[in-house]
Design a protein around this motif. Structure first.
Motif, PDB file in Angstrom:
ATOM      1  N   LEU A 221      37.629  47.738  38.253  1.00 51.79           N
ATOM      2  CA  LEU A 221      38.370  47.430  38.571  1.00 51.79           C
ATOM      3  C   LEU A 221      38.455  45.848  38.764  1.00 51.79           C
ATOM      4  O   LEU A 221      39.404  45.217  38.517  1.00 51.79           O
ATOM      5  N   SER A 222      36.753  45.459  38.685  1.00 50.53           N
ATOM      6  CA  SER A 222      36.244  43.487  38.587  1.00 50.53           C
ATOM      7  C   SER A 222      36.924  43.492  37.445  1.00 50.53           C
ATOM      8  O   SER A 222      38.296  41.959  37.958  1.00 50.53           O
ATOM      9  N   THR A 223      37.219  43.763  36.131  1.00 48.70           N
ATOM     10  CA  THR A 223      37.638  43.478  34.913  1.00 48.70           C
ATOM     11  C   THR A 223      39.427  43.168  36.065  1.00 48.70           C
ATOM     12  O   THR A 223      39.974  42.507  35.449  1.00 48.70           O
ATOM     13  N   LEU A 224      40.148  44.355  36.076  1.00 50.73           N
ATOM     14  CA  LEU A 224      41.598  44.443  36.173  1.00 50.73           C
ATOM     15  C   LEU A 224      41.592  43.280  37.280  1.00 50.73           C
ATOM     16  O   LEU A 224      43.170  42.636  36.502  1.00 50.73           O
ATOM     17  N   PHE A 225      41.100  43.041  38.823  1.00 45.77           N
ATOM     18  CA  PHE A 225      41.187  42.128  39.034  1.00 45.77           C
ATOM     19  C   PHE A 225      41.310  40.234  38.809  1.00 45.77           C
ATOM     20  O   PHE A 225      42.348  40.334  38.954  1.00 45.77           O
ATOM     21  N   VAL A 226      40.120  40.571  37.597  1.00 52.69           N
ATOM     22  CA  VAL A 226      40.184  39.016  36.664  1.00 52.69           C
ATOM     23  C   VAL A 226      41.295  39.045  36.261  1.00 52.69           C
ATOM     24  O   VAL A 226      42.033  38.157  35.749  1.00 52.69           O
TER      25      VAL A 226
END
Length: 152
Positions: free
Chosen positions: A112-117
């Motif tokens: 999820l974190s990578t998607l948001f970045v």
């Protein structure tokens, strides 16, 4: 030129899913001033039930967390009208349905974190916490709630 989350979705070939309905007596989003609180969301595919460390590997969990991120983005877009109104991803909290000895919760949430970045650039870098859970509604493998800063 300023960053556009909507343009990034197109560049990345990301199509957001339909917005899922709340699973109880609550709403998907509440905005207070410039803060947008997004209620807990899980993967939309009902066939993903199970625990990390038993039915799901860490790699599976990362993919599931990314899918949850897509769910969150769909909710935010529906509420705001455009992801370009997001000025910052502030915080993500996740609960990972895992076996007692599972220890890679933090890696799961990287999906999820990578998607948001990827979508929001530097404004997508956020604080987060991830906790192990003995169970989640419907046997979901992961549930996240998010906090965004938004413009007028």
């Amino acid at each position: 030129m300023s960053w556009s989350a909507e343009a990034r979705l197109n560049e990345l070939g990301i199509v957001l899913p339909d917005v899922s309905a709340p699973q109880g007596a609550y709403t998907n989003c509440v905005q207070v001033g410039s803060l947008l609180f997004v209620a807990g969301k899980g993967p939309s595919d009902p066939h993903t039930a199970g625990k990390l460390g038993r039915e799901h590997t860490t790699a599976d969990g990362m993919a599931l967390a990314r899918d949850v991120g897509l769910e969150v983005l769909a909710v935010v877009r529906e509420f705001l009208g455009s992801l370009d109104r997001v000025t910052r991803v502030v915080r993500v909290q996740a609960f990972v349905n895992a076996t007692e000895d599972y220890a890679e919760h933090h890696l799961v949430l990287d999906g999820l974190s990578t998607l948001f970045v990827d979508v929001f650039g530097d404004a997508g870098v956020h604080t987060r916490s991830v906790l192990g859970a003995v169970s989640l509604r419907g046997g979901l493998p992961i549930v996240t709630e998010c906090l965004f800063e938004v413009a007028g």
